[in-house]
Design a protein around this motif. Structure first.
Motif, short mmCIF file in Angstrom:
data_model
loop_
_atom_site.label_atom_id
_atom_site.label_comp_id
_atom_site.label_asym_id
_atom_site.label_seq_id
_atom_site.Cartn_x
_atom_site.Cartn_y
_atom_site.Cartn_z
N MET A 1 1.09 -1.21 -0.19
CA MET A 1 0.00 0.08 0.23
C MET A 1 0.59 1.24 0.16
O MET A 1 0.32 2.40 -0.51
N ARG A 2 2.19 1.21 0.25
CA ARG A 2 2.85 2.09 0.86
C ARG A 2 3.76 2.95 -0.38
O ARG A 2 3.74 3.70 -1.17
N LEU A 3 3.92 1.39 -1.47
CA LEU A 3 4.13 1.37 -2.56
C LEU A 3 3.32 2.21 -3.82
O LEU A 3 3.32 2.79 -4.95
N LEU A 4 2.25 1.42 -4.12
CA LEU A 4 1.05 2.34 -4.07
C LEU A 4 0.67 3.34 -4.13
O LEU A 4 0.52 4.53 -4.36
N TRP A 5 0.77 4.04 -2.72
CA TRP A 5 0.94 4.96 -2.55
C TRP A 5 1.82 6.47 -3.01
O TRP A 5 1.65 7.17 -3.66
#
Length: 301
Positions: free
Chosen positions: A66-70
């Motif tokens: 999710m952090r990478l997608l953010w």
């Protein structure tokens, strides 16, 4: 206006601190850059730290993803001139507006991290070429963006940067093997073909796993991969005379790559040898800094 300026200074200070804390050997490389590249380079390296560590600092792989997608979404917002309340993103936004960094390159870095994070725990890279592509999409691409920020356009320097990035990326993956092995015994950045060749690949329940029980087999596998990295460093240095003098300091990451290669050789390519964790890439910090300064002063990498 003063508040905005103060906020931006704080954002760049945050970037410098992040790189110094989590990527120290490259922090020392960036200090050697000319001023027109240095600020951008710290923002780009801080972005790399954020995306490279996303999966490692997350308590759950889904949170890391999710952090990478953010970050993937944040890149779109930055190019749409939208404000993001994150110091690294703020510094990156400033650099992009000043230096016109290619959006495609930033996306390439974060997408490579996302694809790597999406790999199943038991899924192994098939070949060294897969890992070379990963290194190209991350480490080499960071060098391309740094050069772009410095206004340097040269086919020779791009070729050299590609080789330096691939060498650096491959060697840092090797250095990280003990860490990944401690987190999950099935996971490894040793390609299936290399593992099978050196007796590290076993099949259980219809799936392939890498076992690190054979220290000799592991050392042989690491040697094979390190040899590929060494070939990239040799090719990069063969291009030195074709690389503009003003671009050579951007390629100084070749120095820590060579230092790590030499440290691996000294321990017979045993990545679990505790000496690799000492100082800077297995060498005394002062020695490393002097070596880096010497290369910088001579205009070589």
């Amino acid at each position: 206006m003063k508040a905005a300026s103060s906020s931006l200074r704080a954002a760049f200070s945050h970037c410098v601190l992040q790189v110094r804390s989590y990527d120290y050997h490259h922090y020392l490389c960036l200090l050697e850059l000319p001023a027109n590249m240095r600020k951008a380079a710290f923002a780009l390296r801080a972005f790399n730290v954020e995306t490279a560590r996303a999966m490692d600092v997350a308590s759950d792989p889904k949170i890391g993803l999710m952090r990478l997608l953010w970050w993937e979404e944040a890149i779109d917002k930055i190019y749409a001139n939208k404000l993001i309340e994150h110091p690294t993103a703020q510094a990156l936004s400033s650099v992009i507006s000043e230096s016109k960094i290619s959006k495609a390159w930033l996306k390439r870095v974060v997408n490579a991290r996302i694809n790597d994070a999406n790999r199943e725990v038991i899924e192994l890279p098939e070949s060294i070429e897969e890992l070379e592509k990963y290194a190209e999409d991350t480490a080499s691409t960071l060098l391309y963006m740094t050069l772009q920020a410095g206004g340097i356009k040269s086919t020779a320097v791009d070729h050299a940067a590609s080789h330096v990035g691939k060498a650096s990326g491959l060697l840092l993956l090797l250095k990280s093997l003990p860490y990944h092995a401690s987190r999950n015994r099935h996971f490894s950045y040793i390609p299936a073909k290399v593992a099978a060749k050196h007796g590290l690949l076993v099949k259980e329940g219809g799936r392939s796993e890498i076992r690190l029980d054979s220290r000799e087999g592991l050392c042989d596998a690491v040697f094979e991969m390190a040899s590929v990295a060494n070939a990239h460093l040799v090719k990069a240095r063969e291009l030195t005379n074709s690389v503009p003098v003003e671009a050579r300091k951007a390629l100084l990451p070749a120095v820590p790559a060579q230092v790590l290669l030499d440290s691996l050789s000294k321990v017979q390519f045993d990545v679990f040898d505790s000496r690799l964790a000492r100082g800077v890439l297995g060498k005394p910090p002062l020695w490393f800094q002097l070596k880096l300064k010497w290369h910088s002063w001579r205009g070589i990498y």
